[in-house]
Enzyme design. Structure first.
Site, PDB file in Angstrom:
ATOM      1  N   CYS A   1       5.745  -0.178   7.566  1.00 53.40           N
ATOM      2  CA  CYS A   1       5.379   1.055   6.746  1.00 53.40           C
ATOM      3  C   CYS A   1       6.739   1.382   6.017  1.00 53.40           C
ATOM      4  O   CYS A   1       7.731   1.415   6.423  1.00 53.40           O
ATOM      5  CB  CYS A   1       5.280   2.247   7.806  1.00 53.40           C
ATOM      6  SG  CYS A   1       4.703   3.801   6.884  1.00 53.40           S
ATOM      7  N   LEU A   2       6.351   1.670   4.686  1.00 52.67           N
ATOM      8  CA  LEU A   2       7.444   2.008   3.949  1.00 52.67           C
ATOM      9  C   LEU A   2       8.221   3.453   4.144  1.00 52.67           C
ATOM     10  O   LEU A   2       9.395   3.459   3.992  1.00 52.67           O
ATOM     11  CB  LEU A   2       7.126   2.225   2.260  1.00 52.67           C
ATOM     12  CG  LEU A   2       6.410   1.270   1.822  1.00 52.67           C
ATOM     13  CD1 LEU A   2       5.977   1.340   0.292  1.00 52.67           C
ATOM     14  CD2 LEU A   2       7.547   0.003   1.573  1.00 52.67           C
TER      15      LEU A   2
ATOM     16  N   GLY B   1       0.855  -1.076   0.036  1.00 53.77           N
ATOM     17  CA  GLY B   1      -0.141   0.008   0.065  1.00 53.77           C
ATOM     18  C   GLY B   1       0.709   1.204  -0.111  1.00 53.77           C
ATOM     19  O   GLY B   1       2.033   1.220   0.415  1.00 53.77           O
TER      20      GLY B   1
ATOM     21  N   HIS C   1      -2.503   7.558   7.518  1.00 51.22           N
ATOM     22  CA  HIS C   1      -1.690   8.261   6.561  1.00 51.22           C
ATOM     23  C   HIS C   1      -2.300   9.817   6.094  1.00 51.22           C
ATOM     24  O   HIS C   1      -1.704  10.779   6.246  1.00 51.22           O
ATOM     25  CB  HIS C   1      -1.073   7.682   5.405  1.00 51.22           C
ATOM     26  CG  HIS C   1       0.339   6.700   5.887  1.00 51.22           C
ATOM     27  ND1 HIS C   1       1.205   7.186   6.399  1.00 51.22           N
ATOM     28  CD2 HIS C   1       0.455   5.583   5.397  1.00 51.22           C
ATOM     29  CE1 HIS C   1       2.149   6.064   6.598  1.00 51.22           C
ATOM     30  NE2 HIS C   1       1.738   5.309   5.741  1.00 51.22           N
TER      31      HIS C   1
ATOM     32  N   HIS D   1      -4.615   1.326   7.776  1.00 53.14           N
ATOM     33  CA  HIS D   1      -3.089   1.971   7.760  1.00 53.14           C
ATOM     34  C   HIS D   1      -2.987   2.953   6.654  1.00 53.14           C
ATOM     35  O   HIS D   1      -2.659   4.234   7.144  1.00 53.14           O
ATOM     36  CB  HIS D   1      -2.248   0.792   7.496  1.00 53.14           C
ATOM     37  CG  HIS D   1      -0.615   1.152   7.356  1.00 53.14           C
ATOM     38  ND1 HIS D   1       0.317   0.715   8.325  1.00 53.14           N
ATOM     39  CD2 HIS D   1      -0.061   2.018   6.422  1.00 53.14           C
ATOM     40  CE1 HIS D   1       1.342   1.078   7.962  1.00 53.14           C
ATOM     41  NE2 HIS D   1       1.241   2.006   6.813  1.00 53.14           N
ATOM     42  N   GLU D   2      -3.668   3.020   5.245  1.00 50.64           N
ATOM     43  CA  GLU D   2      -3.461   4.005   4.454  1.00 50.64           C
ATOM     44  C   GLU D   2      -4.335   5.059   5.039  1.00 50.64           C
ATOM     45  O   GLU D   2      -3.692   6.407   4.589  1.00 50.64           O
ATOM     46  CB  GLU D   2      -3.770   3.423   3.060  1.00 50.64           C
ATOM     47  CG  GLU D   2      -2.784   2.386   2.663  1.00 50.64           C
ATOM     48  CD  GLU D   2      -1.295   2.421   2.858  1.00 50.64           C
ATOM     49  OE1 GLU D   2      -0.788   3.474   2.952  1.00 50.64           O
ATOM     50  OE2 GLU D   2      -0.783   1.497   2.999  1.00 50.64           O
TER      51      GLU D   2
ATOM     52  N   GLN E   1       3.040   9.841   1.221  1.00 47.27           N
ATOM     53  CA  GLN E   1       4.446   8.993   1.307  1.00 47.27           C
ATOM     54  C   GLN E   1       5.222   9.440   0.202  1.00 47.27           C
ATOM     55  O   GLN E   1       6.477   9.185   0.219  1.00 47.27           O
ATOM     56  CB  GLN E   1       4.377   7.746   1.531  1.00 47.27           C
ATOM     57  CG  GLN E   1       3.623   7.369   2.697  1.00 47.27           C
ATOM     58  CD  GLN E   1       3.325   5.898   2.759  1.00 47.27           C
ATOM     59  OE1 GLN E   1       2.334   5.080   2.216  1.00 47.27           O
ATOM     60  NE2 GLN E   1       4.324   5.034   3.507  1.00 47.27           N
TER      61      GLN E   1
HETATM   62  O1  GNR Z   1       3.853  -2.532   2.587  1.00 41.17           O
HETATM   63  C1  GNR Z   1       3.196  -2.564   3.602  1.00 41.17           C
HETATM   64  N1  GNR Z   1       2.783  -3.510   4.307  1.00 41.17           N
HETATM   65  C2  GNR Z   1       2.090  -3.540   5.551  1.00 41.17           C
HETATM   66  C3  GNR Z   1       1.877  -4.776   6.046  1.00 41.17           C
HETATM   67  C4  GNR Z   1       1.034  -4.684   7.154  1.00 41.17           C
HETATM   68  C5  GNR Z   1       0.152  -3.606   7.404  1.00 41.17           C
HETATM   69  C6  GNR Z   1       0.173  -2.530   6.639  1.00 41.17           C
HETATM   70  C7  GNR Z   1       1.023  -2.530   5.612  1.00 41.17           C
HETATM   71  S1  GNR Z   1       0.957  -1.073   4.641  1.00 41.17           S
HETATM   72  C8  GNR Z   1       2.766  -0.958   4.027  1.00 41.17           C
HETATM   73  C9  GNR Z   1       3.051  -0.032   3.193  1.00 41.17           C
HETATM   74  C10 GNR Z   1       2.783   1.214   3.734  1.00 41.17           C
HETATM   75  O2  GNR Z   1       3.585   1.908   4.419  1.00 41.17           O
HETATM   76  N2  GNR Z   1       1.915   2.000   3.344  1.00 41.17           N
HETATM   77  O3  GNR Z   1       1.406   3.246   3.919  1.00 41.17           O
HETATM   78 NI    NI Z   2       2.523   3.256   5.766  1.00 41.84          NI
END
Ligand code: GNR
Ligand code: NI
Length: 176
Positions: free
Chosen positions: A94-95, A46, A140, A136-137, A51
């Site tokens: 999270c990236l 995601g 953000h 999660h997204e 980001q």
């Molecule tokens: O790549 C991602 N893996 C992930 C694993 C578990 C829960 C959420 C994520 S999102 C993350 C990519 C990211 O940072 N998206 O904002």
């Molecule tokens: Ni993230």
């Protein structure tokens, strides 16, 4: 299409609240393509626009497994309109916080309303990894990171580590 540099903790850009997309035009579609390319390159499942430094309420997701066909999804102005009472725990990463992982508990299921790449309103009922990733997204988009759900002690340790890493990369005056 281009792979864009990722914004990394503790960059304050990650704490910005993103603004709604006004019109789904070619610029928005181009941005979603850049986001997908950046996400696949990382690789991640995601990515929110903030980001890559774009404070717009849009995100991309692909939760297909490695042995399945790619399944890119674009969500513009997404909103959680319903969430389940039952909760589930996933180990999240999270990236923007590379190589750090922690368990986070969230609603197991969500219904999300959004606009697609053609400007059409859609709704999706998600559970499992997609539900977790959407939450999660969408966090953000509101300047919220998954480390906000762990203990303050752990969060402070992570933030300190990334501040130190940032200091080692660029002049001190640029990282605070
Ligand atoms: O790549 C991602 N893996 C992930 C694993 C578990 C829960 C959420 C994520 S999102 C993350 C990519 C990211 O940072 N998206 O904002
Ligand atoms: Ni993230």
């Amino acid at each position: 299409m281009s792979i864009r540099p990722l914004i990394i903790l503790p960059d304050p850009i990650l704490r910005q609240v993103s603004q709604p997309v006004a019109t789904v035009d070619d610029a928005v579609r181009k941005l979603s393509e850049d986001m997908l390319e950046t996400m696949y390159d990382a690789p991640g499942i995601g990515l929110a626009a903030i980001q890559i430094g774009e404070p717009l309420r849009m995100l991309v997701i692909d939760v297909s497994k490695d042995d399945e066909a790619k399944a890119p999804q674009v969500f513009i102005n997404p909103e959680i309109v319903e969430q389940s009472d039952d909760r589930s725990v996933y180990e999240e990463g999270c990236l923007s916080i590379p190589d750090y992982y922690a368990e986070v508990e969230r609603p197991a299921g969500v219904r999300v309303r959004f606009i697609d790449q053609l400007g059409k309103q859609q709704e999706v009922m998600a559970d499992g990894l997609l539900a977790t990733c959407l939450q999660h997204e969408i966090d953000h988009l509101n300047g919220v990171l998954f480390i906000d759900y762990i203990s303050k002690l752990k969060r402070d340790m992570v933030v300190r580590k990334f501040k130190k890493l940032a200091r080692d990369r660029v002049p001190e005056r640029m990282v605070g």
